[in-house]
Design an enzyme around this catalytic site. Structure first.
Site, PDB file in Angstrom:
ATOM      1  N   TYR A 142      -1.806  -5.986   0.085  1.00  0.00           N
ATOM      2  CA  TYR A 142      -2.625  -4.790  -0.136  1.00  0.00           C
ATOM      3  C   TYR A 142      -2.078  -4.056  -1.345  1.00  0.00           C
ATOM      4  O   TYR A 142      -0.869  -3.854  -1.472  1.00  0.00           O
ATOM      5  CB  TYR A 142      -2.566  -3.873   1.098  1.00  0.00           C
ATOM      6  CG  TYR A 142      -3.335  -2.583   0.936  1.00  0.00           C
ATOM      7  CD1 TYR A 142      -4.724  -2.592   0.857  1.00  0.00           C
ATOM      8  CD2 TYR A 142      -2.674  -1.361   0.882  1.00  0.00           C
ATOM      9  CE1 TYR A 142      -5.438  -1.406   0.715  1.00  0.00           C
ATOM     10  CE2 TYR A 142      -3.388  -0.173   0.747  1.00  0.00           C
ATOM     11  CZ  TYR A 142      -4.767  -0.195   0.664  1.00  0.00           C
ATOM     12  OH  TYR A 142      -5.464   0.980   0.533  1.00  0.00           O
ATOM     13  N   ASP A 237       4.237  -5.285  -6.982  1.00  0.00           N
ATOM     14  CA  ASP A 237       3.838  -4.069  -6.300  1.00  0.00           C
ATOM     15  C   ASP A 237       4.938  -3.725  -5.299  1.00  0.00           C
ATOM     16  O   ASP A 237       4.994  -4.261  -4.203  1.00  0.00           O
ATOM     17  CB  ASP A 237       2.492  -4.273  -5.598  1.00  0.00           C
ATOM     18  CG  ASP A 237       2.028  -3.006  -4.885  1.00  0.00           C
ATOM     19  OD1 ASP A 237       2.854  -2.076  -4.723  1.00  0.00           O
ATOM     20  OD2 ASP A 237       0.862  -2.956  -4.478  1.00  0.00           O
ATOM     21  N   LYS A 265       5.364   5.698  -2.191  1.00  0.00           N
ATOM     22  CA  LYS A 265       6.035   5.926  -0.914  1.00  0.00           C
ATOM     23  C   LYS A 265       7.419   6.571  -1.069  1.00  0.00           C
ATOM     24  O   LYS A 265       7.490   7.777  -1.239  1.00  0.00           O
ATOM     25  CB  LYS A 265       6.058   4.623  -0.109  1.00  0.00           C
ATOM     26  CG  LYS A 265       4.612   4.191   0.178  1.00  0.00           C
ATOM     27  CD  LYS A 265       4.400   3.106   1.198  1.00  0.00           C
ATOM     28  CE  LYS A 265       2.912   3.012   1.528  1.00  0.00           C
ATOM     29  NZ  LYS A 265       2.294   1.742   1.322  1.00  0.00           N
TER      30      LYS A 265
END
Ligand SMILES: *Cc1c(COP(=O)(O)O)cnc(C)c1O
Length: 421
Positions: A142, A237, A265
């Site tokens: 994702y 990523d 994050k």
């Protein structure tokens, strides 16, 4: 009706599904999501007064645990100085420098507001730098909800992606090619079928969005080699893995250097931040240094910078040792509990991210993850919740261990697991 159920019903009148991000709605596990009123350390408290040991940890940012004093203090101080200026501040430089010092491949970094935005910007840069349009991603990884990343693998002979959500156009899906995670042959085939068309390969260096799926030996280096041979960029990523699996991210752990890195994050310490970075020769192409446009009203927000900086400052070598020990203790406790209950499962862990698949064999790809017993996970999730442990509400999510998870919390979690199996 519990207070959480009431609050959820009320929320659903005004917010689609009653949540602002789909997985929070418990659709994969049944029931109503617990409405959280506050959280501290490794504990969350819901509107009915229940306490939970939390393994969501904000889906990754809260590596120090909830309401950490250093973050509260840093954000309070920043708050008193003003919430946003639309002008540069030194805090942005300080967080950028902290990132550059830790992540091997990053010489310059640009702050944005989410992982989604950071990925979109990094891919725009990769396309500009290579003057190519197509990208390769992996099924089950994702990278946020940009149109051309909500794409599923093409069927049959077609290697072109097809939309994975209504509203994604065939046109934006067409430039995204999809391969199986941990399958270098498929990537080589895609490069062969699309010579000089691939701008970048984007990958979660440890997949965390189909449950935790570590890279097979040689997978990341193989991607490095294939991209180099074919004039494409390699994008890691690391929104989830960055500062989670190692002080320098997965690229330091596995010793493979990507061209561009996407972060999020943890670097926001629980406030909204994303970032992308790489060597200066690439990053200098970003406006205003170069022609590739990218901007943001709240980018580099002082509160978010303060929270991110406080988080990175707390993550010394000791912290990573503690995280590893805590997560290893949890893993072995769960392993014993599952073995004693004679429940076949694959516990997959890299550092302080782990997940439990109810499966007979290790999970190496999205196909494997889909083949796991998800109804069994849902039952386990609900039993754990009853016993005061809040896991992420889907078998496709990573569990996060924080520095606030102490021996007592781990022992309570394992004991809850014994009673939940
Ligand atoms: C969470 C995540 C994103 C998206 O970040 P948002 O801040 O939710 O937009 C992108 N990539 C990975 C690997 C993630 O884990």
């Amino acid at each position: 009706m519990s207070r959480s159920e009431e609050l959820h019903a009320e929320a659903a009148r005004f917010i689609p599904g009653g949540v602002n991000s789909p997985v929070r709605a418990f659709r994969a596990v049944g029931g109503a999501p617990r409405f959280i009123t506050r959280a501290t350390g490794c504990h969350m408290y819901d509107a009915d007064g229940n306490a939970y040991i939390d393994y969501i940890c904000g889906y990754g940012p809260l590596i120090l645990g909830h309401s950490h004093p250093a973050i509260i203090e840093a954000v309070e101080r920043a708050l008193r100085d003003g919430t946003c200026f639309g002008a540069p501040t030194q805090r942005e430089t300080q967080l950028a420098q902290a990132i550059v010092e830790r992540v091997p491949s990053i010489e310059q970094v640009r702050m944005v507001n989410s992982g989604t935005e950071a990925v979109m910007s990094a891919i725009r840069l990769a396309r500009a730098a290579t003057k190519r349009e197509r990208i390769i991603k992996f099924a089950g990884c994702y990278h946020g909800h940009a149109d051309y990343l909500l794409v599923q693998a093409g069927s049959g002979a077609s290697t072109l992606g097809t939309p994975d959500s209504p509203g994604v156009t065939a046109g934006s899906a067409r430039d995204t090619l999809s391969a199986r995670y941990n399958d270098l042959d498929q990537v080589a085939d895609l490069f062969a079928a699309h010579t000089d068309e691939i701008a970048a390969v984007i990958v979660e260096p440890v997949a965390g969005n189909m449950g935790v799926v570590p890279p097979a030996d040689g997978f990341l280096q193989g991607l490095r080699d294939l991209t180099q041979e074919n004039g494409a960029l390699l994008i890691f990523d690391e929104v989830m893995t960055g500062f989670r699996v190692h002080r320098g991210g997965a690229q330091a752990l596995y010793n493979v250097t990507p061209d561009l890195t996407v972060l999020g994050k943890i670097i926001g310490g629980g406030l909204p931040v994303g970032a992308y970075g790489g060597p200066a020769r690439l990053m200098q192409q970003i406006a205003p240094a170069g022609p590739v446009y990218q901007a943001g009203t709240l980018s580099g927000n002082p509160l978010a910078m303060a929270a991110g900086l406080a988080t990175l400052n707390a993550l010394d070598d000791d912290a990573y040792r503690t995280l590893e020990q805590t997560a290893a203790t949890l893993e072995s406790g769960l392993r014993d509990a599952l073995a004693r209950a004679k429940v076949p499962a694959a516990i997959q862990r890299v550092g302080s991210m782990l997940s439990v698949f109810f499966a007979d064999a290790p999970v190496q790809s999205y196909d494997d993850a889909k083949a796991a017993n998800h109804p069994r996970f849902a039952a386990f999730f609900n039993a754990m919740l009853e016993h005061g442990v809040h896991l992420p509400p889907s078998g496709y999510e990573a569990w996060f261990v924080s520095l606030a998870h102490d021996d007592t919390a781990i022992a309570e979690t394992v004991s809850a697991a014994v009673r939940s199996l």
